[in-house]
Every structure is written in structure tokens, then in C-alpha cells.
Design an enzyme around this catalytic site. Sequence first.
Site, PDB file in Angstrom:
ATOM      1  N   LYS A  49      33.330  40.977  50.175  1.00  0.00           N
ATOM      2  CA  LYS A  49      34.491  40.452  50.908  1.00  0.00           C
ATOM      3  C   LYS A  49      35.378  41.612  51.357  1.00  0.00           C
ATOM      4  CE  LYS A  49      34.496  36.071  48.425  1.00  0.00           C
ATOM      5  NZ  LYS A  49      34.968  35.314  47.269  1.00  0.00           N
ATOM      6  N   ASP A 106      41.099  30.244  50.564  1.00  0.00           N
ATOM      7  CA  ASP A 106      39.881  29.551  50.122  1.00  0.00           C
ATOM      8  C   ASP A 106      39.930  28.069  50.500  1.00  0.00           C
ATOM      9  OD1 ASP A 106      37.753  30.914  49.042  1.00  0.00           O
ATOM     10  OD2 ASP A 106      38.612  31.061  47.026  1.00  0.00           O
ATOM     11  N   GLN A 122      39.106  34.837  42.562  1.00  0.00           N
ATOM     12  CA  GLN A 122      37.650  34.733  42.447  1.00  0.00           C
ATOM     13  C   GLN A 122      37.274  33.852  41.256  1.00  0.00           C
ATOM     14  OE1 GLN A 122      35.357  36.129  44.664  1.00  0.00           O
ATOM     15  NE2 GLN A 122      33.878  34.936  43.505  1.00  0.00           N
TER      16      GLN A 122
END
Length: 282
Positions: free
Chosen positions: A50, A117, A94
Site C-alpha cells: 500500500k 477502508d 490494518q
Amino acid sequence: MTARIIDGKAIAAELRTSLTARLAGLSFRPRLIVVLVGDDPASAVYVRNKDRAAREVGIEPETIRLPADTDQATVLALIARLNGDDSVDGILVQLPLPPQVRPRAVIEAIDPAKDVDGFHPLNTGRLVDGEAGIVPCTPAGIMKLLASTGMALAGARAVVLGRSTIVGRPVAALLLAADATVTIVHSKTRDIAQECRRADLLIAAVGRAELVRGDWIAPGATIIDVGVNRSTNGALVGDVCFPECVQTAGAITPVPGGVGPMTIACLLENTISAAVTRRGLD
Ligand code: NAP
């Protein structure tokens, strides 16, 4: 019949090119903060990927690493600080988190405007209501892959295998918003193969190596394989048995090189959109 391969790698590269151009027209670089708690090796790889992809398009990424024994209060205090920092455009925690930190508590603490997200209940609620909001990255990527095929979704029979909050449920909501007739299949469904045989479009997100067999597929169906699994011989395989299904399907995504690259590209798109929206530029 041999299916057309939906090349997620190439479509993701095109999206990144368009994001780079979009950023070149802005007077600021969006800032994405990734919070990594603990030392899960797979998470470390995802975070590195990422970070690299963000830098390539012109987003400024930063990873905050916390030790595996960090308590929930410390994670929540960090989120509160990032929420209040006006220079931060996107916050991503995460997953998975260590057992002492509840993912739900952390996700709900993130400012929905910075929730790149798209997992915050406000964003998932908007998605279910068919309203604009931040859409989770994997489902957003799946919709772009489908758009690339030119498949007409209105009236199509779509079967979604799996009902997770990360993939199955949000992609079902997006397909419904696109006027598909959606069936969600899960571990308690009777005769899964029969449900799949009815599908014009099959999205497999179960995390079971090669569960979907060639005789589950209607001739000409479009297959999106979200799964990432290790087969018994150690190879990376999806939830769909590719060698069998490619014979019957009309179009199919490979693993790797299908959904995976789109997930990261859509994270970058979400970060730019969040930055632009927060500044009132869109
Ligand atoms: P998850 O949270 O474990 O959910 C799996 C879903 O599949 C559950 O709803 C479960 O049903 C259902 N299921 C499990 N076994 C089944 C079976 N034998 N028959 C029917 N349904 C079954 O998984 P996830 O997070 O959605 O991820 C799914 C897969 O996608 C994993 O391989 C993951 O690594 C991959 N993934 C890939 C990307 C990417 O970017 N490429 C992104 C996210 C996930 P119940 O609800 O009844 O338990």
C-alpha cells in the site's frame, strides 16, 4: 468455450495512471496514515504494498507501527489524535488486530470522513441505503472490473458467495444498487452448487481453496474470484477452480492478478476522494 480473462493488473494500472493525473491537478498531496499493530507477516507485506502504491501516484503515506501488546485504549487515543489532525486525509487500521483490541471499537472510532477502508457503520449504512459514501476497497474494485467487461448488471442474476462485512455484504449492496437480482450464499445455504448454477454473475469470497467447481458454472457466466488461498501444494489459488471454470465461463478473473490489484488502487482512489471531499473541493 474458453472464458475471457479479466486482467485486474492492467485495469488497476490504468486506474493508478488516472489517479496520478488527478493528483497532478491538485495543489496538495493527500496524507494517508496506516496503523499497524503487532507483527503479523502478511499484514506487513500488505502495508508495504500500500505504501509503495501510494507513493507512486503522489499520495504521502505514513505507517505508524505499534507493538503487539498495545492495549485498546492506546489505539483509540491514537485514532482520536489522527481524527483531530487536519493534515491527515485517510486513516486505515490494518486488520487483523491482536486479540486485546476489538476491531469494531477501532473502526467505529475513525472519523467517517477519513475512513478510507469504508468500514465505519456510517459508510456501510450509506452503502446499504444506496447513498454516496466511502465504499470498501475490494467491492469497489470488483464493480470496476465488472464495468470493464461491459456486462449489463440490471436484471442480471448475481450470486455472492460469502457474507463478510469486508466483501460479501458490501458487494451485494453495490450489485443491488446496480439493479442486479442478488442472492447471498453462505456456510448455512442448502445446495450451494445449485444456487451458483443459476448465476449470470458469480462473486466468490469465501476463503476456501478452489471450492467452486466447473460444473457449478452456467455457460457464459462472469466469475469474479476474490479468494486468496494456498493450495495443498503451496500454490496461490482462489475460491474458484480456475482450470475447470475457465472452460465454461464467459469471463473470469485470475488469482493472482484479478481482484487483488484493484483493492489497492481503490484504496488510493478513496484516499484522494476523501481528501478532496473534506476540503470541499468536489
Ligand atoms: P470471511 O470473513 O472469512 O468470510 C467468509 C464467508 O464465506 C462467510 O460468510 C462464510 O459463511 C462463507 N463460507 C465459508 N465457507 C463456506 C462454504 N464452504 N460454503 C459457503 N460459504 C462459506 O472472508 P472474507 O474476509 O470475506 O474473505 C474471503 C476471501 O477473500 C479470503 O480468501 C480472503 O483472503 C480474500 N480477500 C481478498 C481480497 C483481495 O483484495 N484480493 C480482499 C479481501 C478478502 P458464514 O458467514 O456462514 O460463516
